[in-house]
Write a protein that holds these residues in place. Structure first.
Motif, PDB file in Angstrom:
ATOM      1  N   ILE B   2       0.832  -1.198   0.000  1.00 45.93           N
ATOM      2  CA  ILE B   2       0.000   0.000   0.000  1.00 45.93           C
ATOM      3  C   ILE B   2       0.873   1.257   0.000  1.00 45.93           C
ATOM      4  CG2 ILE B   2      -1.907  -1.185   1.137  1.00 45.93           C
ATOM      5  CD1 ILE B   2      -1.060   0.129   3.725  1.00 45.93           C
ATOM      6  N   GLU B   6      -0.125   6.178   3.438  1.00 48.61           N
ATOM      7  CA  GLU B   6      -0.972   5.417   4.362  1.00 48.61           C
ATOM      8  C   GLU B   6      -0.130   4.797   5.460  1.00 48.61           C
ATOM      9  OE1 GLU B   6      -4.024   5.515   4.467  1.00 48.61           O
ATOM     10  OE2 GLU B   6      -4.839   5.865   2.474  1.00 48.61           O
ATOM     11  N   ARG B   9       0.904   7.389   7.924  1.00 52.33           N
ATOM     12  CA  ARG B   9      -0.205   7.726   8.829  1.00 52.33           C
ATOM     13  C   ARG B   9      -0.334   6.685   9.938  1.00 52.33           C
ATOM     14  NH1 ARG B   9      -4.232   8.755   4.638  1.00 52.33           N
ATOM     15  NH2 ARG B   9      -3.945  10.941   4.132  1.00 52.33           N
ATOM     16  N   THR B  10      -0.260   5.418   9.514  1.00 53.78           N
ATOM     17  CA  THR B  10      -0.330   4.325  10.493  1.00 53.78           C
ATOM     18  C   THR B  10       0.802   4.455  11.502  1.00 53.78           C
ATOM     19  OG1 THR B  10      -1.110   2.964   8.682  1.00 53.78           O
ATOM     20  CG2 THR B  10      -0.483   1.823  10.692  1.00 53.78           C
ATOM     21  N   ARG B  13       0.222   7.246  13.968  1.00 52.80           N
ATOM     22  CA  ARG B  13      -0.774   6.833  14.965  1.00 52.80           C
ATOM     23  C   ARG B  13      -0.142   5.943  16.029  1.00 52.80           C
ATOM     24  NH1 ARG B  13      -4.512   4.874  10.976  1.00 52.80           N
ATOM     25  NH2 ARG B  13      -5.061   6.853  10.010  1.00 52.80           N
ATOM     26  N   GLU B 312      -0.402  -7.291  17.399  1.00 46.38           N
ATOM     27  CA  GLU B 312      -0.846  -6.309  16.395  1.00 46.38           C
ATOM     28  C   GLU B 312      -0.355  -6.709  15.010  1.00 46.38           C
ATOM     29  OE1 GLU B 312       0.471  -2.203  17.013  1.00 46.38           O
ATOM     30  OE2 GLU B 312       0.430  -1.899  14.839  1.00 46.38           O
ATOM     31  N   ILE B 315      -2.414  -9.511  13.732  1.00 52.68           N
ATOM     32  CA  ILE B 315      -3.731  -9.057  13.268  1.00 52.68           C
ATOM     33  C   ILE B 315      -3.615  -8.427  11.886  1.00 52.68           C
ATOM     34  CG2 ILE B 315      -5.618  -7.425  13.684  1.00 52.68           C
ATOM     35  CD1 ILE B 315      -4.954  -7.739  16.728  1.00 52.68           C
ATOM     36  N   ARG B 316      -2.614  -7.559  11.749  1.00 57.61           N
ATOM     37  CA  ARG B 316      -2.434  -6.887  10.460  1.00 57.61           C
ATOM     38  C   ARG B 316      -2.183  -7.908   9.353  1.00 57.61           C
ATOM     39  NH1 ARG B 316      -1.935  -1.409  10.694  1.00 57.61           N
ATOM     40  NH2 ARG B 316      -1.721  -0.539  12.789  1.00 57.61           N
ATOM     41  N   MET B 317      -1.362  -8.922   9.669  1.00 58.61           N
ATOM     42  CA  MET B 317      -1.077  -9.932   8.654  1.00 58.61           C
ATOM     43  C   MET B 317      -2.340 -10.726   8.321  1.00 58.61           C
ATOM     44  SD  MET B 317       2.628 -11.367   9.744  1.00 58.61           S
ATOM     45  CE  MET B 317       4.120 -10.631   9.073  1.00 58.61           C
ATOM     46  N   ALA B 321      -2.059  -7.677   5.497  1.00 58.51           N
ATOM     47  CA  ALA B 321      -0.812  -6.927   5.352  1.00 58.51           C
ATOM     48  C   ALA B 321       0.266  -7.848   4.797  1.00 58.51           C
ATOM     49  CB  ALA B 321      -0.371  -6.377   6.704  1.00 58.51           C
ATOM     50  N   LYS B 322       1.024  -7.343   3.828  1.00 52.12           N
ATOM     51  CA  LYS B 322       2.098  -8.141   3.245  1.00 52.12           C
ATOM     52  C   LYS B 322       3.392  -7.865   3.987  1.00 52.12           C
ATOM     53  CE  LYS B 322       0.196  -8.383  -1.330  1.00 52.12           C
ATOM     54  NZ  LYS B 322      -0.496  -7.206  -1.844  1.00 52.12           N
ATOM     55  N   THR B 323       4.387  -8.692   3.702  1.00 54.09           N
ATOM     56  CA  THR B 323       5.699  -8.547   4.342  1.00 54.09           C
ATOM     57  C   THR B 323       6.190  -7.099   4.275  1.00 54.09           C
ATOM     58  OG1 THR B 323       6.107 -10.714   3.413  1.00 54.09           O
ATOM     59  CG2 THR B 323       7.969  -9.608   4.416  1.00 54.09           C
ATOM     60  N   ILE B 326       4.369  -4.472   6.552  1.00 53.33           N
ATOM     61  CA  ILE B 326       4.802  -4.499   7.954  1.00 53.33           C
ATOM     62  C   ILE B 326       6.189  -3.902   8.079  1.00 53.33           C
ATOM     63  CG2 ILE B 326       5.385  -6.018   9.890  1.00 53.33           C
ATOM     64  CD1 ILE B 326       2.417  -5.932   9.358  1.00 53.33           C
ATOM     65  N   GLN B 329       6.075  -0.195   7.699  1.00 51.73           N
ATOM     66  CA  GLN B 329       5.468   0.492   8.846  1.00 51.73           C
ATOM     67  C   GLN B 329       6.495   0.716   9.958  1.00 51.73           C
ATOM     68  OE1 GLN B 329       2.048  -1.419  10.694  1.00 51.73           O
ATOM     69  NE2 GLN B 329       2.354  -0.185  12.534  1.00 51.73           N
TER      70      GLN B 329
END
Lengths: 234, 405
Positions: B2, B6, B9-10, B13, B312, B315-317, B321-323, B326, B329
């Motif tokens: 992504i 984005e 932003r994550t 946060r 967390e 959960i994202r995976m 969420a791809k490698t 993560i 991020q």
């Protein structure tokens, strides 16, 4: 064509020096629109099967056809894509991000699907409203009851319009009244939205909401029958 | 994967969720960057002030001073003498003026006022060599020197601090309790480039300084000798001729080291520049080390954070969420931490630079390039030390991560 088809699935884990086989050849076919409960004692292989169905894990042997496509040999990122678009998860412990609003939690699958921000907001909101959480949109998990948290998790599971919802002991942390509420929600999603639901539970009264009940024992399916005493059917 | 906006932003946060920890982590970088910025600015400021001193002294200026290192190597120390200065003036060509110098400090008293200042003993050539002009009264002259007259020419600061606007001419001041008659006042030169007061001194005849102020036992001994050449081109010649002459006068045999040193002003200041460069390199490397330590702090916290947030990540995976999602991020979280640290560090560094420079009296110099470099480097530290934790996070197995308590 079945939505989900497992053929001769075997799964082994390396424990220390030894290789231990947990699943000894599971065959399962689930059609679109089914509501299946998987039961069995712990260690029977139901959770491992669930992980494979959810594309969180890969079988050691056998084939997994999802919507007709073989997904048994995809790499991690391809599996992530499939989880994102095809499968919603609901867990026993809710698995919501702490200190994060219900809305943002529900938005997560859309974020990783690359959905644009505004659309993300409105679709997540819609999903929360559908689950009866219109007044809890900006609350954080710590401000929500167990039942409300589970409804946020369900909203997250369905927000990306995944055709399959996998629920692993979804009522394990809930009292019986709330459990019934949550199970009724599953029935509604199944009958009204046509979402295929596969549920792991060891409580018979929870399994009784499903249309079909599977029993696992020692890594194989021992029993597979239509549930004639279905609860919660209006 | 992504979009990085984005992900940013994550990341923001996530950092906000742990404000105190984020700030403490950034503190390492803040201090590191501030130290780098301050060290560079103070170093650059010191170098610039040396450059300005070179230009204010004038470049056709040579200084002769006794070299103590020769004494240690076994030679008997010969001081420079008044006669050495005379000999240079008489025998070396290309010279405009030679001033023998004695520099000392003294307390001067006028009426009820005490003042500590520097006292220069020299000749009538002093003003010429150092470019001083007389504002009132007269300069010292040859007969003052011959007689060892107790007369003094004072700087503007002395007049301001001791005479409060009164004319000092003809007044008697006591220098280390010995009365001197004020015969003149110099034109003010104001502050030197490095911030020192150039007008805070008293000039007396060198002979009086020898007899009454320093009271050295070696007859004719002076401190050092200032030579003004007729031009820049003459300096090399004057320097080597002076060396030959002084070796002869001091009876130094071939192969023995000089007991004096002849340097032109840029050589002297060059040596000082070397010292400041070494100092600022030393400061800079300490600063650099603290920046690296700050980076390790970030890595440490990010590793803790990855462990703490295992669930967390799971959960994202699970939701897709791809490698790389993560990894990006956590990498961006580390970068944002270090960039915030970098920005605040630049601000703190500017303050620190001015605070440090007020001790050294050379104003610090902040260049855009040094600030950009520090900022860029703090980003690099973020990437460098954030990569390992991010990589570790991205390799987690979603099933284990979801089960993590």
């Amino acid at each position: 064509m079945a939505l989900v088809e497992l053929k001769g699935i075997r799964k082994s884990f390396i424990l220390g020096e030894e290789e231990v086989e947990i699943l000894h050849g599971v065959d399962l076919s689930v059609e679109k629109g089914e509501f299946v409960a998987m039961m069995g004692p712990s260690g029977s292989g139901k959770s491992t099967t669930m992980n494979i169905l959810g594309c969180l894990d890969k079988p050691t042997k056998g084939t997994y056809l999802l919507n007709g496509d073989d997904v048994s040999d995809l790499d991690n990122d391809q599996l992530a894509d499939i989880r994102n678009s095809m499968i919603g998860f609901v867990f026993q412990g809710f698995n919501l991000l702490q200190k994060t609003s219900a809305l943002e939690n529900v938005e997560l699958p859309l974020l990783y699907a690359g959905v644009e921000r505004k659309t993300r907001h409105s679709r997540a909101k819609e999903s929360l409203i559908e689950m009866g959480l219109s007044d809890r949109i900006y609350h954080e998990p710590s401000q929500l009851s167990g039942g409300q948290q589970q409804r946020v998790a369900i909203s997250r599971g369905i927000v990306n319009r995944a055709p399959i919802l996998l629920a692993d002991e979804p009522t394990g942390n809930l009292d019986s009244v709330t459990s019934d509420e949550i199970m009724s929600l599953f029935c509604k999603l199944n009958s009204e939205d046509g979402i295929t639901i596969i549920l792991v539970t060891h409580e018979l009264n929870v399994a009784q909401y499903a249309k079909r009940i599977l029993h696992f024992k020692d890594g194989i399916i021992t029993d597979d029958k239509i549930n004639n005493d279905r609860r919660g059917v209006v | 994967m992504i979009s990085s906006i984005e992900i940013a932003r994550t990341a923001v946060r996530a950092l906000r969720r742990n404000k105190t920890r984020s700030m403490l982590t950034a503190l390492g970088i803040i201090i590191g960057v501030a130290a780098v910025i301050a060290a560079f600015a103070v170093g650059a400021g010191a170098n610039k002030s040396i450059d300005e001193q070179i230009s204010s002294f004038g470049s056709n200026f040579i200084m002769v001073f006794p070299d103590r290192s020769a004494q240690q190597s076994g030679n008997t120390m010969r001081y420079l003498t008044y006669d050495d200065a005379k000999a240079i003036e008489d025998e070396v060509s290309g010279i405009e003026a030679v001033a023998p110098m004695i520099n000392t400090s003294a307390t001067i008293i006028y009426g009820n006022t005490n003042w500590s200042t520097s006292v220069t003993g020299s000749t009538e050539k002093f003003s010429q060599v150092q470019d001083w002009e007389i504002a009132q009264g007269r300069d010292i002259n040859e007969s003052d020197i011959r007689q060892g007259a107790k007369v003094a020419v004072v700087g503007k600061t002395i007049v301001d601090k001791m005479f409060f606007g009164e004319s000092p001419l003809g007044q008697s001041i006591r220098v280390n309790k010995i009365p001197f008659n004020v015969i003149g006042v110099f034109v003010s030169k104001g502050q030197s480039q490095s911030g020192g007061d150039q007008d805070d001194f008293v000039l007396v005849p060198i002979t009086s300084a020898q007899k009454r102020l320093v009271r050295w036992t070696t007859p004719g001994r002076i401190g050092n000798i200032y030579i003004k050449g007729v031009s820049m081109n003459a300096l090399q010649y004057i320097q080597s001729e002076t060396e030959v002459l002084l070796r002869e006068r001091h009876r130094i045999k071939t192969g023995q080291a000089d007991d004096f040193s002849v340097r032109n002003i840029s050589q002297i200041l060059e040596a000082r520049r070397k010292t400041t460069t070494i100092m600022s390199m030393l400061l800079g490397s300490i600063a650099f080390i603290s920046l690296v330590v700050g980076g390790i702090g970030i890595m440490n916290i990010m590793l803790v954070s990855v462990t703490e947030r295992t669930r967390e990540i799971g959960i994202r995976m699970a939701v897709g969420a791809k490698t790389m999602d993560i990894r990006a991020q956590f990498l961006i979280e580390a970068m944002i931490l270090s960039m915030i640290g970098g920005t605040l560090g630049i601000i703190l560094g500017i303050f620190t630079g001015y605070a440090l420079a007020s001790l050294t009296s050379a104003p610090p110099i902040f260049t855009v390039s040094s600030i950009l470099l520090a900022f860029f480097f703090s980003g690099l530290v973020g990437v460098g030390f954030g990569y390992y934790p991010a990589w570790k996070a991205s390799l987690l197995n979603p099933i284990d991560a979801l089960k993590y308590e």
